[in-house]
Design an enzyme around this catalytic site. Sequence first.
Site, PDB file in Angstrom:
ATOM      1  N   GLY A   1       4.820 -10.389   8.220  1.00  0.00           N
ATOM      2  CA  GLY A   1       5.592 -10.300   6.902  1.00  0.00           C
ATOM      3  C   GLY A   1       6.644  -9.439   7.223  1.00  0.00           C
TER       4      GLY A   1
ATOM      5  N   GLY B   1       8.138  -6.326   6.500  1.00  0.00           N
ATOM      6  CA  GLY B   1       7.811  -5.236   6.031  1.00  0.00           C
ATOM      7  C   GLY B   1       8.888  -4.236   5.801  1.00  0.00           C
TER       8      GLY B   1
ATOM      9  N   ASP C   1       7.730   2.669   6.686  1.00  0.00           N
ATOM     10  CA  ASP C   1       8.295   3.136   5.636  1.00  0.00           C
ATOM     11  C   ASP C   1       9.372   2.102   4.952  1.00  0.00           C
ATOM     12  OD1 ASP C   1      10.093   3.122   7.688  1.00  0.00           O
ATOM     13  OD2 ASP C   1      10.613   5.132   7.482  1.00  0.00           O
TER      14      ASP C   1
ATOM     15  N   ARG D   1      21.920  -8.889   7.431  1.00  0.00           N
ATOM     16  CA  ARG D   1      21.807  -9.879   8.315  1.00  0.00           C
ATOM     17  C   ARG D   1      21.941 -11.436   7.805  1.00  0.00           C
ATOM     18  NH1 ARG D   1      16.422  -9.682  12.237  1.00  0.00           N
ATOM     19  NH2 ARG D   1      15.311 -10.190  10.374  1.00  0.00           N
TER      20      ARG D   1
ATOM     21  N   ARG E   1       9.947 -18.792  11.192  1.00  0.00           N
ATOM     22  CA  ARG E   1       9.856 -18.471  12.594  1.00  0.00           C
ATOM     23  C   ARG E   1       8.596 -19.193  12.971  1.00  0.00           C
ATOM     24  NH1 ARG E   1      10.813 -12.771  11.704  1.00  0.00           N
ATOM     25  NH2 ARG E   1      11.864 -12.788   9.754  1.00  0.00           N
TER      26      ARG E   1
ATOM     27  N   ASP F   1       6.455 -14.311  16.015  1.00  0.00           N
ATOM     28  CA  ASP F   1       7.254 -13.771  14.885  1.00  0.00           C
ATOM     29  C   ASP F   1       8.564 -13.582  14.887  1.00  0.00           C
ATOM     30  OD1 ASP F   1       5.682 -11.643  15.897  1.00  0.00           O
ATOM     31  OD2 ASP F   1       6.854 -10.356  14.387  1.00  0.00           O
TER      32      ASP F   1
ATOM     33  N   ASP G   1      16.070 -10.539  15.852  1.00  0.00           N
ATOM     34  CA  ASP G   1      15.513  -9.209  16.143  1.00  0.00           C
ATOM     35  C   ASP G   1      15.649  -8.448  17.487  1.00  0.00           C
ATOM     36  OD1 ASP G   1      14.208  -9.164  13.704  1.00  0.00           O
ATOM     37  OD2 ASP G   1      11.988  -9.125  14.386  1.00  0.00           O
TER      38      ASP G   1
HETATM   39  P1  AMP Z   1       9.169  -6.438  14.924  1.00  0.00           P
HETATM   40  O1  AMP Z   1       8.682  -5.863  16.016  1.00  0.00           O
HETATM   41  O2  AMP Z   1      10.869  -5.736  14.532  1.00  0.00           O
HETATM   42  O3  AMP Z   1       9.545  -7.936  15.048  1.00  0.00           O
HETATM   43  O4  AMP Z   1       8.497  -5.879  13.591  1.00  0.00           O
HETATM   44  C1  AMP Z   1       7.172  -6.270  13.713  1.00  0.00           C
HETATM   45  C2  AMP Z   1       6.376  -6.223  12.279  1.00  0.00           C
HETATM   46  O5  AMP Z   1       6.433  -4.981  11.963  1.00  0.00           O
HETATM   47  C3  AMP Z   1       7.079  -7.108  11.181  1.00  0.00           C
HETATM   48  O6  AMP Z   1       6.160  -7.469  10.259  1.00  0.00           O
HETATM   49  C4  AMP Z   1       8.009  -5.711  10.532  1.00  0.00           C
HETATM   50  O7  AMP Z   1       8.167  -6.206   9.349  1.00  0.00           O
HETATM   51  C5  AMP Z   1       6.968  -4.873  10.641  1.00  0.00           C
HETATM   52  N1  AMP Z   1       7.826  -3.304  10.593  1.00  0.00           N
HETATM   53  C6  AMP Z   1       8.758  -2.997  11.711  1.00  0.00           C
HETATM   54  N2  AMP Z   1       9.210  -1.866  11.321  1.00  0.00           N
HETATM   55  C7  AMP Z   1       8.925  -1.445  10.036  1.00  0.00           C
HETATM   56  C8  AMP Z   1       8.914  -0.317   9.135  1.00  0.00           C
HETATM   57  N3  AMP Z   1       9.741   0.800   9.379  1.00  0.00           N
HETATM   58  N4  AMP Z   1       8.324  -0.463   8.027  1.00  0.00           N
HETATM   59  C9  AMP Z   1       7.402  -1.407   7.826  1.00  0.00           C
HETATM   60  N5  AMP Z   1       7.034  -2.537   8.504  1.00  0.00           N
HETATM   61  C10 AMP Z   1       7.964  -2.542   9.861  1.00  0.00           C
HETATM   62 MG    MG Z   2      10.278  -9.226  13.923  1.00  0.00          MG
END
Ligand code: AMP
Ligand code: MG
Length: 495
Positions: free
Chosen positions: A93, A95, A128, A179, A186, A255, A265
């Site tokens: 989800g 985050g 965070d 964005r 996805r 995702d 991403d």
């Molecule tokens: P990504 O690798 O950027 O596609 O992120 C993978 C997952 O980690 C997704 O569910 C993001 O929402 C979560 N995520 C990445 N960075 C953060 C962050 N700083 N705080 C909370 N969730 C994060």
């Molecule tokens: Mg992502």
Amino acid sequence: MESKKELLDFNFDNSFSHNLEDFFVSCSSEPSSSPQLLQLNRKLAKELGLNPDLLDSEEGLDIFSGNDLPAGSDPLAQAYSGHQFGGFSPLLGDGRALLLGEVIDSNNQRRDIQLKGSGRTPFSRGGDGKSALGPVLREYLISEHMHVLGIPTTRALAAVATGDQVNRDTLLPGGILTRVAASHIRVGTFQFGTALGEIEKIKKITDYSISRHYPEATNSDNPYLTFFECVSNAQALLVARWMSVGFIHGVMNTDNMTITGETIDYGPCAFMDSYFPGTVFSSIDTQGRYAYSNQPSVLSWNLTRLAETLVPLVDDNQEQAVALLTTAINNIHPLYQGHWLAQMRPKIGLTTEDILDEELINDLLSIMEEGQADFTLVFRRLSEVLKGNADPIKELFKDPQSCDAWLVRWQERLAREGNTKDLTIKMMNKVNPIYIARNHKVEEVLSAAVNQNDVKPFLDFLLVLERPFDEVKGNEAYASPGPVSDIPYKTFCGT
Ligand code: AMP
Ligand code: MG
């Protein structure tokens, strides 16, 4: 008189929040202490039916920094699952992202507007919910670059420095990216639908996706199978486009693969300099799962995960559904190969099809690998050969003679095209960029912005990348590969 805030009307028309209650949690942004608008994409704002002058204001900054929610928004974090490096996480989800809502743009297309880095959501787990400024600017730069290169991608509407610090081993300045995407649905959204455990739920997200993105599928005999074929085609074309410019996404988890086939991403992505199929930049991709040359097979792997979610919809008879989807999965590679050839032929000036073209292109790639030649410049300098000067291309190879035989073969093939040299040169220079987002330049401009508070190099680079195909005197430094280094270039996920 209406206040600026009232005039700043996004005209939201939110369908996700109204239709897919199982697929999100409503939430809000966290405030930024002293935000600063570093870049606003005025052209994109207009395309979205927004007034850039009104956005370029205190009120606009309040929105882009998460300090104020625009009227009509339904802020939410989307739920999705995902295979990350092959391992399944049932609940990921958003985050660190917040969907504000959808607008209908000037082309009558529905677009998502999302804040990335605006604070914690119910999906943040230990994170965070914030973004550091460097990755925000990186995504702004590279996603807009991809768009100009003609590669489907999410877009960047605004980049803000929040004035707050985020903790990433060290304290770094924070940022928020606004964005824009055709949608943020996805492969992982479908996996989440399946994890909900009721056919009705996977049907709901599929029907929604069909009506939003592939309405033509409704008229087919088997709309769900057709939907799968449409997504496969869009993603196959996307990966072919990546391959044609030497782009390595770096984190092709399920995702991070949109069903619209837009690149999403921009964490650890990068363009390769000298051609090497096994190139990996991401610091966490230790096994090279998402290496340049693996991207086409990961495409099929990810789409197979999507196909699994569609089994109950494609046919009441499970065996029949699996058979139909398997046929479609087996078609992904030929589909990709067709797109790849269609991308590569014009790069070497071909407008007709010959059975030997694939071999001709692959032979060029082999000598490029052997000669450690720069991917972007080899293709660009082919046009110099037609102008009568083979030296610029030859000097890109460790052994300059190594490309002689190929150049002869290529020109024999070109002769059978029947096009004038001028036309061929023009066509090639339209598809072979001279300026790309080279790693050393990206690092240089991000470092100036983040460490010296100087965004000018970033803005200058953005301008250069707005016209990647037109050679400009004075911009030579942007076209050259970075200095050769013993330490391999590494990228990091944008957290
Ligand atoms: P990504 O690798 O950027 O596609 O992120 C993978 C997952 O980690 C997704 O569910 C993001 O929402 C979560 N995520 C990445 N960075 C953060 C962050 N700083 N705080 C909370 N969730 C994060
Ligand atoms: Mg992502």
